[in-house]
Scaffold this motif. Structure first.
Motif, PDB file in Angstrom:
ATOM      1  N   MET A   7       0.839  -1.213   0.000  1.00  0.00           N
ATOM      2  CA  MET A   7       0.000   0.000   0.000  1.00  0.00           C
ATOM      3  C   MET A   7       0.862   1.246   0.000  1.00  0.00           C
ATOM      4  N   LYS A   8       0.514   2.132  -0.933  1.00  0.00           N
ATOM      5  CA  LYS A   8       1.234   3.408  -0.976  1.00  0.00           C
ATOM      6  C   LYS A   8       0.188   4.514  -0.833  1.00  0.00           C
ATOM      7  N   ALA A   9       0.391   5.377   0.180  1.00  0.00           N
ATOM      8  CA  ALA A   9      -0.628   6.403   0.436  1.00  0.00           C
ATOM      9  C   ALA A   9      -0.102   7.773   0.035  1.00  0.00           C
ATOM     10  N   THR A  10      -0.918   8.535  -0.661  1.00  0.00           N
ATOM     11  CA  THR A  10      -0.540   9.894  -1.041  1.00  0.00           C
ATOM     12  C   THR A  10      -1.598  10.838  -0.499  1.00  0.00           C
ATOM     13  N   LEU A  11      -1.143  11.792   0.312  1.00  0.00           N
ATOM     14  CA  LEU A  11      -2.084  12.691   0.975  1.00  0.00           C
ATOM     15  C   LEU A  11      -1.978  14.083   0.356  1.00  0.00           C
ATOM     16  N   THR A  12      -3.132  14.658   0.067  1.00  0.00           N
ATOM     17  CA  THR A  12      -3.148  16.023  -0.458  1.00  0.00           C
ATOM     18  C   THR A  12      -3.963  16.859   0.507  1.00  0.00           C
ATOM     19  N   GLN A  13      -3.311  17.834   1.109  1.00  0.00           N
ATOM     20  CA  GLN A  13      -4.015  18.667   2.100  1.00  0.00           C
ATOM     21  C   GLN A  13      -3.406  20.062   2.104  1.00  0.00           C
TER      22      GLN A  13
ATOM     23  N   GLY B 237      -3.136  22.216  -0.093  1.00  0.00           N
ATOM     24  CA  GLY B 237      -2.328  22.576  -1.269  1.00  0.00           C
ATOM     25  C   GLY B 237      -1.061  21.759  -1.421  1.00  0.00           C
ATOM     26  N   GLN B 238      -0.760  20.902  -0.428  1.00  0.00           N
ATOM     27  CA  GLN B 238       0.459  20.101  -0.502  1.00  0.00           C
ATOM     28  C   GLN B 238       0.142  18.635  -0.745  1.00  0.00           C
ATOM     29  N   THR B 239       1.014  17.966  -1.479  1.00  0.00           N
ATOM     30  CA  THR B 239       0.851  16.545  -1.767  1.00  0.00           C
ATOM     31  C   THR B 239       2.108  15.813  -1.334  1.00  0.00           C
TER      32      THR B 239
ATOM     33  N   PHE C 229      -9.080  16.822   3.274  1.00  0.00           N
ATOM     34  CA  PHE C 229      -7.892  16.189   2.702  1.00  0.00           C
ATOM     35  C   PHE C 229      -8.345  15.148   1.678  1.00  0.00           C
ATOM     36  N   TRP C 230      -7.420  14.846   0.763  1.00  0.00           N
ATOM     37  CA  TRP C 230      -7.649  13.797  -0.236  1.00  0.00           C
ATOM     38  C   TRP C 230      -6.561  12.744  -0.055  1.00  0.00           C
ATOM     39  N   LEU C 231      -6.988  11.572   0.317  1.00  0.00           N
ATOM     40  CA  LEU C 231      -6.047  10.474   0.504  1.00  0.00           C
ATOM     41  C   LEU C 231      -6.179   9.521  -0.673  1.00  0.00           C
TER      42      LEU C 231
ATOM     43  N   ARG D 264      -4.779  19.633 -11.730  1.00  0.00           N
ATOM     44  CA  ARG D 264      -5.879  20.541 -12.049  1.00  0.00           C
ATOM     45  C   ARG D 264      -6.693  20.989 -10.839  1.00  0.00           C
ATOM     46  N   MET D 265      -6.639  20.215  -9.742  1.00  0.00           N
ATOM     47  CA  MET D 265      -7.623  20.452  -8.689  1.00  0.00           C
ATOM     48  C   MET D 265      -7.554  21.848  -8.080  1.00  0.00           C
ATOM     49  N   GLY D 266      -6.340  22.422  -7.995  1.00  0.00           N
ATOM     50  CA  GLY D 266      -6.226  23.734  -7.364  1.00  0.00           C
ATOM     51  C   GLY D 266      -6.892  24.821  -8.173  1.00  0.00           C
ATOM     52  N   ARG D 267      -6.719  24.756  -9.457  1.00  0.00           N
ATOM     53  CA  ARG D 267      -7.106  25.904 -10.274  1.00  0.00           C
ATOM     54  C   ARG D 267      -8.338  25.660 -11.148  1.00  0.00           C
TER      55      ARG D 267
END
Lengths: 326, 326, 326, 326, 326
Positions: free
Chosen positions: C1-7, C9-11, C29-31, C119-122
């Motif tokens: 399992m590899k987890a990537t967290l976006t919260q 503005g940071q990933t 947050f987006w996990l 794309r999610m930020g803008r």
């Protein structure tokens, strides 16, 4: 016109007098009219004495109708059909019913109605529904049941036809296929409208005089049988399509086999014949040089054997040997 | 009739006595009836002691039914089916359930029910639904799951058949295709009614005793599986149509190849044979003029070589050389 | 399992610690979980820490699922798929979202998700919808877009195949046709459920947490793309059927051409060979009478020329000359 | 970008200045934008000055869109398409309209819009609907009308193709059939979404700014035309399938004719050639016994005549004589 | 334009004067306009004096319209069509009706309208519905009835065609099949919209001026007829597909028969010819050894007989003897 009246547990052939008496009374009766002669007397009776709507009476005088239910002021009119593989028209019953009685119209001998007479007294639906509904239910039930053996036989016929075609495709089978497709369509036209009719009756979206929640279960059961019949008819239609495809593919395949035989024969004997022709030419040189006895065995027989051997190898490499021979 | 009773975490073969005791109590029980002998005892028990509606009992005594759910006063009746590739009839289970118990009826060894017994105690659905609903859910779940391996094997068989046909089309494959189409239709008849049934249960449009919002999620999951199964069945049917077309096209293509061989052989040897025939004629003029040795080499061999060369050029121009040879 | 967290503005690649911290906080947050190893850790995390319903977690652990959306207490679960022509399984994303966060589960490298991060930020949808909905929208959008180039290539392949078949029909093309039909069906199974899903989301008939009228426009746009995709898939399926028919007709046509050649050759040389055979007979009468030189030219050559001339006229009248020669 | 402004009965090529003036005023105007260069200026104008939703603007910048109508806050956006047999893209118009103005976007020369300009002043729909709706109606009307001549020509082409195939089936016809099927599908994709769109507009189930009951009649008329077009497209598709079947059957039939010729030739000359070969054998007995002149006439000519007579009778009995010869 | 006015039981050819008088009065009248010359006078009359909506008038001036019903302020407009096997256009009637009168527009001789005139006075529908509705009902009834004999003849033609094809497949039959499919589609386009129209009228979901519950029964009867017609059309279309398949299979089958004959002939005579060729070779050894008379009988005749016997056995084993010979 032959009238059969069932009232108070008794069934007897009725005169016009009996019919009018029953109509005048307030007790439930079931009048069955056999309109075998189609002499217009049924229409007259239904119009003048029963006072049914002219559209319904008109419809009851014509047979080969699409199953349907029509709700008129004071009575309901239903056309219902069973399996009729020999197109005798004996599996079509038209029912009129009001709050107090049922009238059925049919043509010729109708075994389903006899069956209804036997069951109507002791059927459990009688506990939850008015007698008119019981009679209507039993009529539809008997007619719907008549489809099952017919379709089951149809199923066997499809399998037999497929086996026949794989054994030896003939043109007669194409005629049979067409006939089967046609009769399947006839059945479809009798089954699907009845399925939709039973759906609307059992869900109570069609208002039917004398209908009860308890009786709805029985019509839902009929609906279920009719869905199954409609599904089967659709499956058979699809399978008939496959059988047709099988016929074409089998015929094409057999053509391949015949052509392969022809190709083998031609490929063997055309070169061999050319060889014999070659040594049959009248060139003096040739005639002179093939004089010794050994030339016959070496050149005459030898070249032929070599040709046969080469062809044998060629056929082997192409897999032309050992295949099907029919 | 063999009865298996599951109550209070225990499962045991039940006598009539046990069944009546369980029925008299107020605790949940699951009675599983094996109607393998179809001796009418199941019907008698369900009618006399359980008091189910005669239509439902009648249906439970007949197998090969279309999956459906019927709602009666005080109980629900459901027919559910799994994959049954060998048509043993062992993948059909009829369920009756009320507010307090479940009765299942099946015929012969039914592995799905054994699977239910193992899972019913510890399945998480038990937290959100009444035990009857859990048993019903697990029965349907086990039967639905049984379709997946069967369809997955079907998928492989379609691919194998297509490869077989492209390798060498035979008539036996047409029989196999027909059989596959037929069994696909059988599965379709078991899958689509269950899909619609689960849709109406999970959306709560069919009212089922003991149903909860929590349990609806589980039936929605079944619904989703059944949609997938129905989609797959439809895809396979479509693919079988393509396989049939491939068979016909392949057979036709091979015929082309055989005929091209035949045409080449005939085109080579018919002219050559004519040439040898020509010089085999008994015209004295001809016999006289072809006496010198050189005539044999120049005219006899020469014309043949020229003919072969011309034919070779002709074939080359038409692309008849170097094509497939099978 | 590899987890990537976006919260915020940071990933970054997240440890279990980070995940629990994010979960404890109240910020969006987006996990993103890469379940490439399918080692069960994803399921454990989703069950124990996120507390998702076991049915949803179970579904998220299995891939090759049918696209769907399920609404549970407190969260929504959606399976969405993109084009996956090489069946790597990398175009399937499972999304869970609540009022505060989104969790996506996928397997292996998924280019669509990388595209979402960029794309999610803008993206302008962020102005009218909660961030969870924006992430879900962008995921579906990226996956749906992936179908367009694949279908466009498919379109070209159909045209190329049709041209190939008209140029020279081969059996290999039949295998290609079958493969194309199969992959079209795979795409259909991914596209149509998503189309229906988007229809119900954009019309607000499926209730989705965080959904707004403004966001519905974006899902309606997806719905429109998916209708177009589904239409295209149906068109291509139809066209593939036509291509198959073209194959069969072309093969049959070529057979005609070959057979016509064969018939011409046989029709020319069989009569000629008979003539030479006739004059090769050993009848003394014949031998005697064909002794003079003129007999050879008049009878021997003459009859052959007359035969050729007659055949030429016959062919001309039947239109057998000048036709296609392949 | 080329802008054409229609306001107060006047139509002129507009500068950006004119557009902003019109936008600032309160009077109805119709701005037509030709985005032939696709240089992004149209998008910029629509976004910055008209303030349309980014999704709608994005859609208007891409062509080959599926016809649809989207309702946004304050404006409606519609894609509408006409017949475009040469795929020039000139029959696609995107309309934006609000309570006060209409903006249309197209690419290249669009004859339909010129037609609208001519009719808009004096069309009777202007009496019952706002000018925006009149423009939108006239645009759709002009585009829908463009399908009729194209389909009518298509009808003729199908008949011509069927006649051609019955006259002489060729492979080129298969390519034409495929192209026709393809272009029919293109038309279908333009027609059916517009039909559904007009249905929802005329039944008022889609809310459109400026719509009135009086105007609904006009859209109902369009709906009726589109149903007819969709019906025709479906009929043609079905007929194309029949044409394909005709091709295959005709080719097969011609093969039959050729093969029958071949069979007749072979059946005549193979036995005859054998007879001549028989009497060409070098057996001394044979040579001796066929010395008298009468043997030639009786045995040599006689056996051949007998063989021909027998074959003639055989062919007669099988109906092989007098059939079609092409 | 020819105008026929029916008022107060009288029918007479009307001048413009008569029409305006009738229009000014308050009594029911039926005005029938024959627009055979299509000179625009009908449109003028309907617009200026009757004041119908321009869209409806426009529609009434064009023929070959799709059946439909449109509800305008103050009047209804209906297009209805009957069977028109010779495409004379005489089976299309456009009806306008208000609360007080009916106007029908047709072209040329229309037997259905004459039939209406005869029945309108004495039809029982007059008891339950306003006279306008009676006229409209009778018009539709007469036109719908016209389909039955046409379809019944169609049925016979399908059977005849199938029999023809099984007797001897020809290319002309393919043209007939195509024509039949085409005319079936024409009928379908006239029948299905009328069926849907009658469904909505009889269920009262379309509001029609002057409609009553009693009249709805009559329209329901029409609906029932139209369902049956639509069902029949669909069946026939399906059967035509089967007939086409039968054609192809029959042609292929006959090819098989011809090829088998050819293969038998070639298989018999190629080996025999080789044998004669063998003994025709000029090898001295051969010539010497076949000098005795017995060699001719034993070797010359004997080998041929043996070859024939062997071939006969081969054919017998392959079942090539005794098959169909056409």
């Amino acid at each position: 016109m032959k009238a059969t009246l069932t009232q108070g547990g008794q069934t007897f052939e009725a005169t016009n007098r009996d019919i009018l008496d029953a109509l005048a009374g307030k007790n439930f009766f079931w009048l069955d009219l056999d309109d075998g002669e189609a002499d217009g007397m049924v229409g007259e009776l239904l119009t003048n004495h029963f006072g049914f709507h002219p559209l319904a009476v008109q419809a009851a005088e014509r047979f080969s109708q699409r199953p349907r239910i029509d709700d008129y002021d004071g009575f309901s009119y239903m056309v219902t059909r069973g399996a009729d593989p020999e197109r005798t028209g004996q599996a079509e019953v038209h029912c009129f019913w009001t709050d107090t009685y049922v009238v059925t119209v049919h043509r010729g001998e109708c075994p389903a109605l006899q069956h209804v007479r036997e069951r109507m007294g002791r059927h459990r639906a009688a506990e939850v529904a008015s007698p008119q509904i019981v009679v209507v239910y039993l009529v539809v039930d008997a007619l719907v049941e008549s489809f099952f053996p017919v379709l089951s036989e149809f199923d066997d016929r499809i399998d037999a036809l497929e086996d026949d075609i794989l054994a030896a495709p003939t043109e007669a089978q194409l005629g049979v296929l067409f006939e089967m497709k046609r009769s399947l369509m006839e059945m479809r036209k009798a089954i699907t409208p009845q399925r939709d009719m039973m759906a609307s009756i059992s869900s109570r979206s069609t208002d039917v005089p004398g209908m009860t929640d308890g009786a709805a279960h029985y019509f839902r059961d009929l609906y279920d049988h009719l869905i199954r019949l409609a599904d089967q008819v659709d499956s058979y239609r699809d399978l008939l399509g496959s059988v047709m495809d099988t016929h074409l593919s089998t015929v094409s395949n057999r053509l391949n086999v015949v052509m392969k035989q022809l190709a083998i024969i031609a490929t063997v004997f055309l070169p061999l014949s050319w060889l014999t022709g070659f040594f049959g030419q009248n060139f003096s040189f040739l005639v002179t040089h093939i004089a010794p006895a050994w030339t016959f065995f070496v050149v005459g027989i030898g070249t032929e054997l070599v040709a046969v051997a080469l062809l044998f190898m060629l056929f082997k490499r192409r897999g032309w040997l050992g295949g099907p021979t029919v």
